[in-house]
Motif scaffolding. Sequence first.
Motif, PDB file in Angstrom:
ATOM      1  N   LYS A   1      43.530  83.138  38.399  1.00 53.05           N
ATOM      2  CA  LYS A   1      44.417  84.206  38.862  1.00 53.05           C
ATOM      3  C   LYS A   1      45.873  83.740  38.841  1.00 53.05           C
ATOM      4  CE  LYS A   1      45.395  84.854  43.161  1.00 53.05           C
ATOM      5  NZ  LYS A   1      45.451  85.153  44.609  1.00 53.05           N
ATOM      6  N   MET A   2      46.102  82.541  39.342  1.00 54.95           N
ATOM      7  CA  MET A   2      47.482  82.066  39.423  1.00 54.95           C
ATOM      8  C   MET A   2      48.082  81.887  38.023  1.00 54.95           C
ATOM      9  SD  MET A   2      47.119  79.441  42.658  1.00 54.95           S
ATOM     10  CE  MET A   2      48.841  79.046  42.966  1.00 54.95           C
TER      11      MET A   2
ATOM     12  N   LEU B   1      37.047  82.666  50.731  1.00 54.87           N
ATOM     13  CA  LEU B   1      37.361  82.659  52.163  1.00 54.87           C
ATOM     14  C   LEU B   1      36.549  83.708  52.919  1.00 54.87           C
ATOM     15  CD1 LEU B   1      41.225  82.108  52.315  1.00 54.87           C
ATOM     16  CD2 LEU B   1      39.372  80.460  52.454  1.00 54.87           C
TER      17      LEU B   1
ATOM     18  N   ILE C   1      40.692  81.009  41.612  1.00 49.92           N
ATOM     19  CA  ILE C   1      42.056  80.989  42.157  1.00 49.92           C
ATOM     20  C   ILE C   1      43.031  80.536  41.073  1.00 49.92           C
ATOM     21  CG2 ILE C   1      43.587  79.917  43.854  1.00 49.92           C
ATOM     22  CD1 ILE C   1      41.213  79.713  45.750  1.00 49.92           C
TER      23      ILE C   1
ATOM     24  N   PRO D   1      46.184  74.583  46.066  1.00 50.36           N
ATOM     25  CA  PRO D   1      46.106  75.116  44.695  1.00 50.36           C
ATOM     26  C   PRO D   1      47.443  75.091  43.955  1.00 50.36           C
ATOM     27  CG  PRO D   1      45.669  76.834  46.314  1.00 50.36           C
ATOM     28  CD  PRO D   1      45.739  75.555  47.061  1.00 50.36           C
ATOM     29  N   ARG D   2      48.501  75.210  44.698  1.00 49.96           N
ATOM     30  CA  ARG D   2      49.789  75.238  44.012  1.00 49.96           C
ATOM     31  C   ARG D   2      50.093  73.904  43.319  1.00 49.96           C
ATOM     32  NH1 ARG D   2      53.354  78.697  47.451  1.00 49.96           N
ATOM     33  NH2 ARG D   2      52.934  80.514  46.148  1.00 49.96           N
TER      34      ARG D   2
ATOM     35  N   VAL E   1      49.087  74.537  53.962  1.00 51.12           N
ATOM     36  CA  VAL E   1      50.058  75.113  53.035  1.00 51.12           C
ATOM     37  C   VAL E   1      49.372  75.627  51.755  1.00 51.12           C
ATOM     38  CG1 VAL E   1      50.504  72.796  52.129  1.00 51.12           C
ATOM     39  CG2 VAL E   1      52.164  74.590  51.738  1.00 51.12           C
ATOM     40  N   SER E   2      49.858  76.745  51.291  1.00 46.59           N
ATOM     41  CA  SER E   2      49.322  77.386  50.077  1.00 46.59           C
ATOM     42  C   SER E   2      47.830  77.683  50.168  1.00 46.59           C
ATOM     43  CB  SER E   2      49.558  76.528  48.826  1.00 46.59           C
ATOM     44  OG  SER E   2      50.909  76.501  48.539  1.00 46.59           O
ATOM     45  N   GLY E   3      47.398  78.042  51.338  1.00 52.76           N
ATOM     46  CA  GLY E   3      45.984  78.360  51.512  1.00 52.76           C
ATOM     47  C   GLY E   3      45.712  79.851  51.487  1.00 52.76           C
ATOM     48  N   GLY E   4      46.718  80.651  51.171  1.00 53.13           N
ATOM     49  CA  GLY E   4      46.473  82.075  51.033  1.00 53.13           C
ATOM     50  C   GLY E   4      46.940  82.930  52.204  1.00 53.13           C
ATOM     51  N   LYS E   5      47.629  82.339  53.166  1.00 58.94           N
ATOM     52  CA  LYS E   5      48.057  83.125  54.335  1.00 58.94           C
ATOM     53  C   LYS E   5      49.016  84.250  53.913  1.00 58.94           C
ATOM     54  CE  LYS E   5      49.797  79.506  56.436  1.00 58.94           C
ATOM     55  NZ  LYS E   5      49.536  78.496  55.408  1.00 58.94           N
ATOM     56  N   SER E   6      50.050  83.880  53.192  1.00 62.78           N
ATOM     57  CA  SER E   6      51.017  84.901  52.778  1.00 62.78           C
ATOM     58  C   SER E   6      50.364  85.939  51.882  1.00 62.78           C
ATOM     59  CB  SER E   6      52.190  84.269  52.028  1.00 62.78           C
ATOM     60  OG  SER E   6      52.852  83.349  52.849  1.00 62.78           O
ATOM     61  N   THR E   7      49.427  85.471  51.078  1.00 62.94           N
ATOM     62  CA  THR E   7      48.745  86.414  50.188  1.00 62.94           C
ATOM     63  C   THR E   7      47.993  87.467  50.999  1.00 62.94           C
ATOM     64  OG1 THR E   7      48.504  84.616  48.618  1.00 62.94           O
ATOM     65  CG2 THR E   7      47.151  86.566  48.239  1.00 62.94           C
TER      66      THR E   7
ATOM     67  N   GLU F   1      41.399  89.664  45.584  1.00 62.44           N
ATOM     68  CA  GLU F   1      42.441  88.671  45.315  1.00 62.44           C
ATOM     69  C   GLU F   1      42.284  87.361  46.078  1.00 62.44           C
ATOM     70  OE1 GLU F   1      46.700  89.680  45.265  1.00 62.44           O
ATOM     71  OE2 GLU F   1      46.008  91.731  44.983  1.00 62.44           O
ATOM     72  N   ILE F   2      41.468  87.398  47.114  1.00 57.58           N
ATOM     73  CA  ILE F   2      41.281  86.188  47.920  1.00 57.58           C
ATOM     74  C   ILE F   2      39.876  85.664  47.654  1.00 57.58           C
ATOM     75  CG2 ILE F   2      40.941  85.402  50.302  1.00 57.58           C
ATOM     76  CD1 ILE F   2      43.790  85.580  49.735  1.00 57.58           C
ATOM     77  N   PHE F   3      39.807  84.423  47.225  1.00 58.00           N
ATOM     78  CA  PHE F   3      38.521  83.883  46.805  1.00 58.00           C
ATOM     79  C   PHE F   3      38.067  82.753  47.717  1.00 58.00           C
ATOM     80  CE2 PHE F   3      40.730  85.021  42.697  1.00 58.00           C
ATOM     81  CZ  PHE F   3      40.178  86.287  42.660  1.00 58.00           C
TER      82      PHE F   3
HETATM   83  N1  LIG Z   1      41.593  81.410  48.791  1.00 57.23           N
HETATM   84  C1  LIG Z   1      42.491  81.863  47.903  1.00 57.23           C
HETATM   85  N2  LIG Z   1      42.197  82.900  47.097  1.00 57.23           N
HETATM   86  C2  LIG Z   1      43.082  83.356  46.195  1.00 57.23           C
HETATM   87  N3  LIG Z   1      44.295  82.829  46.000  1.00 57.23           N
HETATM   88  C3  LIG Z   1      44.653  81.784  46.762  1.00 57.23           C
HETATM   89  C4  LIG Z   1      43.784  81.258  47.755  1.00 57.23           C
HETATM   90  N4  LIG Z   1      44.406  80.228  48.355  1.00 57.23           N
HETATM   91  C5  LIG Z   1      45.602  80.111  47.773  1.00 57.23           C
HETATM   92  N5  LIG Z   1      45.758  81.047  46.812  1.00 57.23           N
HETATM   93  C6  LIG Z   1      46.926  81.215  45.934  1.00 57.23           C
HETATM   94  O1  LIG Z   1      47.768  80.110  46.126  1.00 57.23           O
HETATM   95  C7  LIG Z   1      49.122  80.502  46.189  1.00 57.23           C
HETATM   96  C8  LIG Z   1      49.732  80.126  47.514  1.00 57.23           C
HETATM   97  O2  LIG Z   1      49.194  80.937  48.533  1.00 57.23           O
HETATM   98  P1  LIG Z   1      50.029  81.520  49.751  1.00 57.23           P
HETATM   99  O3  LIG Z   1      49.396  82.798  50.150  1.00 57.23           O
HETATM  100  O4  LIG Z   1      51.480  81.556  49.433  1.00 57.23           O
HETATM  101  O5  LIG Z   1      49.732  80.386  50.818  1.00 57.23           O
HETATM  102  P2  LIG Z   1      50.338  80.138  52.287  1.00 57.23           P
HETATM  103  O6  LIG Z   1      51.089  81.335  52.717  1.00 57.23           O
HETATM  104  O7  LIG Z   1      49.098  79.881  53.087  1.00 57.23           O
HETATM  105  O8  LIG Z   1      51.174  78.912  52.163  1.00 57.23           O
HETATM  106  C9  LIG Z   1      49.146  81.994  45.935  1.00 57.23           C
HETATM  107  O9  LIG Z   1      49.386  82.222  44.569  1.00 57.23           O
HETATM  108  C10 LIG Z   1      47.741  82.428  46.302  1.00 57.23           C
HETATM  109  O10 LIG Z   1      47.385  83.574  45.601  1.00 57.23           O
END
Ligand SMILES: Nc1ncnc2c1ncn2[C@@H]1O[C@H](COP(=O)(O)OP(=O)(O)O)[C@@H](O)[C@H]1O
Length: 631
Positions: free
Chosen positions: A335-336, A72, A332, A411-412, A104-110, A68-70
């Motif tokens: 997937k989104m 990185l 990414i 990406p968002r 922000v939106s770099g995948g941390k929460s994911t 799911e994480i691309f």
């Molecule tokens: N490197 C990545 N690989 C896969 N999905 C990513 C990546 N970076 C961001 N996303 C997607 O972008 C969206 C925002 O990520 P999120 O995890 O909420 O970021 P953060 O917590 O860093 O702000 C999610 O839908 C996530 O799946």
Amino acid sequence: MDILNKVRDYREEEARLKWEGTFADYLELVKERPEVAQTAHSRMYQMIKNAGVSKKGNGKSYDFFSKEIFGLQEAIERLVEEYFHPAAKRLDVRKRILLLMGPVSGGKSTIVTMLKRGLEQFTKTDEGAVYAIKGCPMHEDPLHLIPNHLREDFYDEYGIRIEGSLSPLNTMRLEQEYGGRIEDVIVERIFFSEDKRAGIGTFSPSDPKSQDIADLTGSIDFSTIAEFGSESDPRAYRFDGELNKANRGMMEFQEMLKCDEKFLWHLLSLTQEGNFKAGRFALISADEVILAHTNEAEYRAFISNQKNEALHSRIIVMPIPYNLRVSEEERIYEKMIRESDMAHVHIAPHALRVAAIFTILTRLKESKKNGIDLVKKMRLYDGETVEGFNQGDVTEMKNEFHDEGMSGIDPRYVINRISSTIIQKDVPSVNALDVLRSLKDGLGAHPSITDEEKEKYLNYIAVARREYDEIAKKEVQKAFVYSYEESAKTLMDNYLDNVEAFCNKNKLTDPLTGEEMQPDEKLMRSIEEQIGISENAKKAFREEILIRISAYARKGKRFDYNSHDRLREAIQKKLFADLKDVVKITTSSKTPDEQQLKKINEVVARLIDEYGYNSISANELLRYVGSLLNR
Ligand SMILES: Nc1ncnc2c1ncn2[C@@H]1O[C@H](COP(=O)(O)OP(=O)(O)O)[C@@H](O)[C@H]1O
Ligand SMILES: [Mg+2]
């Protein structure tokens, strides 16, 4: 009824996995399968490792994340190898809060969510099984029942180190319910579940004035306090804070640095000493992975504040930058989109790629290396070959900046712009130009882009647009040739026959008449000129190709259309040059004649069948390329 069957299977599976026994039974189990007694960190590492590790490039790819994480891979590798692995071995990093830091939106929460969902699944497997004292709100580790003075003996017999002491509540229960007989204490298998608040806790900062420490450490139960008579009776306390519930598993601290300090100090003693203070009790032992995330600005502000020094030294920071590879960025977005309610919309080929080109450019930093511009760097990062540069240069470039990927477009933003295009366009079909236009229109309203950046970003959109123009032209021209690959191959074979005859000073045989004839100089030159080979250089070029062919033959490989980059380019250009006028006239004619109409329909059909367009996007593409060729 399929879904109901699945629900039933699931219930049966849950019932099958249940286990309950006395502490004495549990010790038998521990003897057989010591991994059931592993620490929270160790279990998490096992989960990641068990999912599989594959070699990729110079590094490793952890399959647990790569689903799911691309893009990185390096950050993940570091996270596993510098945190999870040593922490599993009880090294000191375990005593620190793991802080994922990135834009922000770099995948941390994911990443954090994957770990949570992963643990929920893993605790249902044999390797990840967890057992706890039954009826304990913190699902306490049964081994805490072993009194301190016997723990050395226990280690000698079982090879397991016990950390932490029996909680006040279970100390009391042991006396009252079991008369002090630890062997009788009931132990059960537990399964982590965020919903059921078992083994997984989450804390997110809210208004600091109203946020109560009880959210973390539990609180006095005023409804039972009269019954038990005292605030320090553990039965009059609700061990239902997030730290309590996360025991044995993991605790997520969202946007940690936005929290009031008083919350952070609890975490410190927990990570450092393995215990925390709740109510009026002695310290409560807990074993959990503490995972927090934050963005870079907040992190900088945090470390620049002297007051935070002590905290700072107990945090291990793992950077989670943006992905820097175009092809991974496309994944990414795919997937989104799949996960969104736009999944039914037709996204024309290359639309996501073009968006990704723009996005990656905003994240890259100009290299000081000679001859590298941002576009070349982008290609090299994505694993493409760029003449004059190699893998060593890529490594050098990666080391040039430590904070590359920490800023740029997220990406968002791209996904939001695509979705706003869909709304505006009112047909469920989006092409690359729509996306670029929308990315551009949105820049003004983007909250964190300065005027200077905007200027740069507009330029990147223009770069992405030029890339697209080339892609679009090629695509249409290819679609114009009936069976493009076939034509290219025929032309190349023809060229090679002539080159061979030329170099060996032979004649060719005309396949129709059987007559001998001289090599076709005009044909060879018309191809070579496409890539700027001069009259003087032609001999060397032809010989080089023959050498390449025999080198291939020696290795038992077939020399084909893709074996020689420059030759392929020459062939392609030649084919397109021959076609250019047809394509130009056909695609741009306002009133196509019957012949032209037939051709257009044929090309549209090919674009749909072989290239992934739909009729809307295919027609849009043709119109666009028509206008390009007429410029
Ligand atoms: N490197 C990545 N690989 C896969 N999905 C990513 C990546 N970076 C961001 N996303 C997607 O972008 C969206 C925002 O990520 P999120 O995890 O909420 O970021 P953060 O917590 O860093 O702000 C999610 O839908 C996530 O799946
Ligand atoms: Mg987040």
